[in-house]
Design a protein around this motif. Sequence first.
Motif, mmCIF file in Angstrom:
data_model
loop_
_atom_site.group_PDB
_atom_site.id
_atom_site.type_symbol
_atom_site.label_atom_id
_atom_site.label_comp_id
_atom_site.label_asym_id
_atom_site.label_seq_id
_atom_site.Cartn_x
_atom_site.Cartn_y
_atom_site.Cartn_z
ATOM 1 N N LEU A 1 -3.365 -5.952 -3.583
ATOM 2 C CA LEU A 1 -2.188 -6.096 -2.860
ATOM 3 C C LEU A 1 -2.395 -5.458 -1.656
ATOM 4 O O LEU A 1 -2.728 -4.232 -1.686
ATOM 5 C CB LEU A 1 -1.075 -5.633 -3.744
ATOM 6 N N TYR B 1 -1.486 -4.209 2.103
ATOM 7 C CA TYR B 1 -0.205 -4.218 2.889
ATOM 8 C C TYR B 1 -0.143 -2.959 3.721
ATOM 9 O O TYR B 1 -0.993 -1.855 3.334
ATOM 10 C CB TYR B 1 1.136 -4.540 2.395
ATOM 11 N N LYS C 1 2.177 0.473 4.368
ATOM 12 C CA LYS C 1 3.636 1.027 3.915
ATOM 13 C C LYS C 1 4.574 1.357 4.964
ATOM 14 O O LYS C 1 5.776 1.610 4.577
ATOM 15 C CB LYS C 1 3.251 2.348 3.171
ATOM 16 N N SER D 1 7.355 -5.671 4.037
ATOM 17 C CA SER D 1 6.468 -5.634 2.808
ATOM 18 C C SER D 1 7.031 -5.487 1.546
ATOM 19 O O SER D 1 6.341 -5.765 0.582
ATOM 20 C CB SER D 1 5.116 -5.174 3.267
ATOM 21 N N ILE E 1 6.092 -7.112 -2.206
ATOM 22 C CA ILE E 1 4.995 -6.466 -3.037
ATOM 23 C C ILE E 1 5.716 -6.225 -4.415
ATOM 24 O O ILE E 1 5.040 -6.058 -5.442
ATOM 25 C CB ILE E 1 4.707 -5.195 -2.170
ATOM 26 N N LYS F 1 4.189 -7.340 -7.840
ATOM 27 C CA LYS F 1 3.965 -6.494 -9.261
ATOM 28 C C LYS F 1 4.733 -7.017 -10.279
ATOM 29 O O LYS F 1 4.127 -6.932 -11.450
ATOM 30 C CB LYS F 1 4.481 -5.335 -8.822
ATOM 31 N N TYR G 1 -3.394 -5.482 -11.268
ATOM 32 C CA TYR G 1 -3.590 -5.210 -9.733
ATOM 33 C C TYR G 1 -3.763 -3.835 -9.062
ATOM 34 O O TYR G 1 -3.684 -2.913 -9.753
ATOM 35 C CB TYR G 1 -2.008 -5.727 -8.944
ATOM 36 N N GLU H 1 -3.563 -1.667 -5.562
ATOM 37 C CA GLU H 1 -2.960 -1.739 -4.189
ATOM 38 C C GLU H 1 -3.748 -0.955 -3.181
ATOM 39 O O GLU H 1 -4.150 0.300 -3.363
ATOM 40 C CB GLU H 1 -1.915 -0.775 -4.294
ATOM 41 N N LYS H 2 -3.871 -1.370 -1.722
ATOM 42 C CA LYS H 2 -4.415 -0.755 -0.876
ATOM 43 C C LYS H 2 -3.698 -0.885 0.359
ATOM 44 O O LYS H 2 -3.120 -2.132 0.589
ATOM 45 C CB LYS H 2 -5.930 -1.532 -0.723
ATOM 46 N N THR H 3 -3.537 0.085 1.174
ATOM 47 C CA THR H 3 -2.502 0.161 2.245
ATOM 48 C C THR H 3 -3.506 0.621 3.428
ATOM 49 O O THR H 3 -4.279 1.375 3.379
ATOM 50 C CB THR H 3 -1.338 0.968 2.151
ATOM 51 N N THR I 1 -1.464 -10.573 0.552
ATOM 52 C CA THR I 1 -0.723 -9.893 1.666
ATOM 53 C C THR I 1 0.583 -10.631 2.066
ATOM 54 O O THR I 1 0.720 -11.816 2.384
ATOM 55 C CB THR I 1 -1.751 -9.753 2.822
#
Length: 334
Positions: free
Chosen positions: A171, A173, A175, A180, A184, A188, A198, A200-202, A225
């Motif tokens: 995921l 996006y 923050k 988003s 998101i 989830k 999953y 999460e990377k932001t 995304t």
Amino acid sequence: MKKIFTVFLMFMMISAVTGCSSSGKEGKEEGVHKVAIVQQMDHASLDEIRIAIEKELEAKAESLGITVEYKVFNGQNDSSVLNQIGSQIVSDGYDVIIPIATLAAQSMQASAEEEEIPIIFAAISDPVGAGLVESLDKPNSMVTGTSDYLDASQILDMMLAQNPDTKTVGLLYSKSEDSSELPIKEAKEFLDSKGIKYIEKTGTTTDEISLAVDSMIGKVDAVFTPTDNTVAAAEITIAEKFIEAKIPHYTGADSFVRNGAFATCGVNYTDLGTVTADMAVDILQGADVKTYPVHVMEGGIITVNTETAEGIGADYSMFKEMASKVVEVVTSED
């Protein structure tokens, strides 16, 4: 009647606005409808919307025999710049403000609330969650517009149809993007219901998004995304990394796909811009913004990048059964 169309690009130097702006409300020409178009930042989707708004304002002015003067401002995704733009717009006595994307809309709402200048936003995924309207049917404020609500589950269904063996989804996006948050959350919930893991990377800048992608490589089978402006600005760069790693990148708008992402299912942004301009003209002609429902654009259009599909070795023939239309594109920096 004569139409007036002016474009003013607002960059970081606010003094440029001051030097080219009108003298304010008292100096406004009789019978001229003044429209401010405020684009949050530069990238393909927002550019497409703005161009459609401009064209439709011109067409409506021609067909209705009215005089419209518009200016385009660009906040460069900087809240302080957007706030200063809002102050300048209020000072110059615009009749309608058309902000494109969530941060731009929130900034214009804060600036113009006391003056009760109608705001017709474009491409807000969650107008209620963003605090712009009380409800989609009855805004009950000086704000309404068009929503590009993203059905995250529909895109994730595409992901699983294309690769039923998907075990882990990335995921990706920002923050800092309110748009988003809801998709998101829905992604989830969808993945949890399917028992799929999953990661999460932001990031809040193009460089941070690029590093986030690096940290996903080798750990995920696909990446999702939403309609995230920060990732959109980085797509042309990160797409190459995903292709090299054979990871399909599913996104919230077709502009990502034209910049190298694998696929999306969403709205047509030219249509969205056209509808937004039509709403603005309705308001200029006397419609009550407080009771004007938000227009949620219909989605259902799947867009696939054929070059990316070939690069990652992905068959997408199953998408034809999942949408009203499948559009094939190739990578472009536009």
